[in-house]
Motif scaffolding. Structure first.
Motif, PDB file in Angstrom:
ATOM      1  N   ASP A 144      -1.982   8.861   4.748  1.00 36.11           N
ATOM      2  CA  ASP A 144      -3.380   8.491   4.981  1.00 36.11           C
ATOM      3  C   ASP A 144      -4.349   9.656   4.790  1.00 36.11           C
ATOM      4  O   ASP A 144      -5.477   9.458   4.335  1.00 36.11           O
ATOM      5  CB  ASP A 144      -3.527   7.890   6.381  1.00 36.11           C
ATOM      6  N   ILE A 147      -4.911   9.855   1.180  1.00 35.82           N
ATOM      7  CA  ILE A 147      -5.790   8.763   0.745  1.00 35.82           C
ATOM      8  C   ILE A 147      -7.247   9.146   0.981  1.00 35.82           C
ATOM      9  O   ILE A 147      -8.113   8.945   0.120  1.00 35.82           O
ATOM     10  CB  ILE A 147      -5.452   7.462   1.506  1.00 35.82           C
ATOM     11  N   LEU A 151     -10.108   9.636  -1.839  1.00 35.68           N
ATOM     12  CA  LEU A 151     -11.356   8.883  -1.778  1.00 35.68           C
ATOM     13  C   LEU A 151     -12.551   9.829  -1.837  1.00 35.68           C
ATOM     14  O   LEU A 151     -13.556   9.549  -2.525  1.00 35.68           O
ATOM     15  CB  LEU A 151     -11.393   8.045  -0.501  1.00 35.68           C
ATOM     16  N   ARG A 180      -7.616   9.059   7.392  1.00 36.25           N
ATOM     17  CA  ARG A 180      -8.341   8.830   6.144  1.00 36.25           C
ATOM     18  C   ARG A 180      -9.756   9.404   6.212  1.00 36.25           C
ATOM     19  O   ARG A 180     -10.227  10.058   5.275  1.00 36.25           O
ATOM     20  CB  ARG A 180      -8.394   7.333   5.829  1.00 36.25           C
ATOM     21  N   VAL A 224     -12.861   2.879   4.295  1.00 39.29           N
ATOM     22  CA  VAL A 224     -11.501   3.407   4.363  1.00 39.29           C
ATOM     23  C   VAL A 224     -10.437   2.339   4.587  1.00 39.29           C
ATOM     24  O   VAL A 224      -9.263   2.666   4.752  1.00 39.29           O
ATOM     25  CB  VAL A 224     -11.379   4.495   5.461  1.00 39.29           C
ATOM     26  N   ASP A 225     -10.824   1.056   4.586  1.00 40.32           N
ATOM     27  CA  ASP A 225      -9.855  -0.022   4.764  1.00 40.32           C
ATOM     28  C   ASP A 225     -10.382  -1.276   4.086  1.00 40.32           C
ATOM     29  O   ASP A 225     -11.558  -1.377   3.741  1.00 40.32           O
ATOM     30  CB  ASP A 225      -9.587  -0.285   6.249  1.00 40.32           C
ATOM     31  N   ASP A 226      -9.498  -2.237   3.893  1.00 39.97           N
ATOM     32  CA  ASP A 226      -9.819  -3.444   3.133  1.00 39.97           C
ATOM     33  C   ASP A 226     -10.921  -4.270   3.787  1.00 39.97           C
ATOM     34  O   ASP A 226     -11.842  -4.750   3.118  1.00 39.97           O
ATOM     35  CB  ASP A 226      -8.553  -4.300   2.979  1.00 39.97           C
ATOM     36  N   VAL A 248     -10.755   1.642   0.089  1.00 42.96           N
ATOM     37  CA  VAL A 248      -9.330   1.312   0.138  1.00 42.96           C
ATOM     38  C   VAL A 248      -9.208  -0.190   0.349  1.00 42.96           C
ATOM     39  O   VAL A 248      -9.870  -0.754   1.222  1.00 42.96           O
ATOM     40  CB  VAL A 248      -8.633   2.057   1.289  1.00 42.96           C
ATOM     41  N   ASN A 250      -6.822  -4.117  -0.972  1.00 38.89           N
ATOM     42  CA  ASN A 250      -5.892  -4.794  -1.877  1.00 38.89           C
ATOM     43  C   ASN A 250      -6.082  -6.306  -1.878  1.00 38.89           C
ATOM     44  O   ASN A 250      -5.337  -7.010  -2.552  1.00 38.89           O
ATOM     45  CB  ASN A 250      -4.439  -4.467  -1.494  1.00 38.89           C
ATOM     46  N   ILE A 267      -8.807   2.193  -4.050  1.00 34.65           N
ATOM     47  CA  ILE A 267      -7.527   2.830  -3.753  1.00 34.65           C
ATOM     48  C   ILE A 267      -6.614   1.759  -3.165  1.00 34.65           C
ATOM     49  O   ILE A 267      -6.929   1.176  -2.128  1.00 34.65           O
ATOM     50  CB  ILE A 267      -7.692   4.006  -2.790  1.00 34.65           C
ATOM     51  N   VAL A 269      -2.940   0.643  -1.729  1.00 30.81           N
ATOM     52  CA  VAL A 269      -1.650   1.026  -1.153  1.00 30.81           C
ATOM     53  C   VAL A 269      -0.633  -0.059  -1.498  1.00 30.81           C
ATOM     54  O   VAL A 269      -0.951  -1.249  -1.514  1.00 30.81           O
ATOM     55  CB  VAL A 269      -1.768   1.167   0.387  1.00 30.81           C
ATOM     56  N   PHE A 300       0.268   5.032  -3.323  1.00 32.15           N
ATOM     57  CA  PHE A 300      -1.059   4.450  -3.483  1.00 32.15           C
ATOM     58  C   PHE A 300      -1.623   4.919  -4.822  1.00 32.15           C
ATOM     59  O   PHE A 300      -1.203   5.944  -5.352  1.00 32.15           O
ATOM     60  CB  PHE A 300      -1.992   4.842  -2.326  1.00 32.15           C
TER      61      PHE A 300
END
Length: 322
Positions: A144, A147, A151, A180, A224-226, A248, A250, A267, A269, A300
């Motif tokens: 992380d 990551i 970023l 992150r 920093v997250d979906d 980040v 997906n 980004i 993962v 990632f």
């Protein structure tokens, strides 16, 4: 006596019945019955971000002969909620638990207690945040901090000189997301970009995010997250001047935003592999084939609109159709 054909066909019917029964018995004898039960507990288990992860779990459980229970959850914000769910699964016969921790403070004690009672595999968790003597567990996660650094570098490369940046994070108490943010901020500290705000998007954060006037100051937003990235995409769609978006994620929503140009860098993962490896680690310990404790790292990648259709990136973005 006239033969209407029924009697002549009767032996054939019996023979076919015997063959079908024998085939069913043979098939049943070759079916591997699951020897162990594995429960999986992650926050907001039906979120799009978990689709690839869940597919990896299911594939690995099938390959390993594991009975899988993917626990349906809402947002888990406290360790008490997580431990209560884990206790419930253990009381119902779970032999192993795959667990995501919502926060790092106080997590080591809970991990130690659970690890003494069951095989424990942590996902989306920084191992050092829960390290404690006597605790035996596995960790399957991405790097992380790396990551976050990646970023940050992508943000510097894409943003205008002397631009302003905002950071969006779903849960600032979660160790993986903390790492992150830390990695990204360390990289940005040596650049011309100015960090003007940090915002938590979880637990009603959506309404706060959309209403905060200060967020309009940022030329670029890094999520920093979906979940946060999806929120940033929705926010940017309503702005006359569109901020640069990187993050980040997906989920199909964020992959679509990348394809449409709303997100400049994504980004991704390898969540499918995270789920697959988590079950493998649990199975190895249940069969006494694993090391006492360890850490498995998953890859990632940085994906842009220009390279998203390359073969390896397609496998990462759409693992269910490969």
């Amino acid at each position: 006596m006239k033969d209407d054909g029924l009697l002549s066909r009767f032996p054939i019917v019996i023979l076919l019945s015997v063959i079908v029964a024998a085939f069913a018995s043979l098939r049943s004898s070759h079916t591997v019955q699951p020897k162990h039960q594995l429960s999986v507990i992650v926050s907001e288990s039906t979120l799009p971000r978990w689709v690839s992860f869940q597919a990896g779990l299911m594939r690995s459980a099938e390959d390993s002969g594991i009975s899988l229970n993917y626990v349906s959850t809402n947002e888990l914000r406290t360790l008490e909620e997580v431990e209560a769910l884990a206790e419930k699964e253990l009381s119902e016969g779970a032999d192993a638990i795959v667990l995501q921790l919502p926060e790092s403070e106080g997590a080591a004690g809970m991990v130690e207690r659970l690890s003494r009672r069951t095989v424990l595999v942590l996902v989306d968790t920084v191992p050092t945040a829960v390290s404690q003597p006597g605790a035996v567990w596995e960790s399957v996660t991405a790097d992380d901090y790396a990551i976050g650094e990646t970023l940050g570098r992508e943000l510097i490369a894409a943003a205008a000189e002397n631009g302003t940046v905002g950071i969006l994070c779903d849960n600032t108490r979660q160790s993986s997301l903390q790492r992150r943010v830390k990695g990204m901020k360390n990289v940005l500290a040596g650049s011309s970009l100015e960090l003007v705000w940090e915002q938590e998007s979880g637990q009603d954060g959506g309404a706060q995010f959309g209403a905060a006037d200060e967020l309009q100051q940022a030329d670029a937003i890094a999520a920093v997250d979906d979940k946060s990235l999806a929120l940033a995409v929705s926010y940017a769609a309503e702005r006359e001047e569109k901020p640069l978006l990187l993050g980040v994620g997906n989920s199909d929503q964020n992959v679509y935003a990348l394809d449409q140009g709303a997100v400049q860098r994504l980004i991704v993962v390898n969540e499918f592999n995270m789920g697959y490896q988590a079950v493998l680690e649990a199975a190895a310990h249940l069969e006494k084939r694993g090391d006492p404790a360890g850490e498995e790292s998953v890859e990632f990648r940085v994906i842009s609109h220009e390279n998203m259709f390359e073969s390896e990136n397609q496998k990462l973005l759409f693992p269910l159709v490969q």
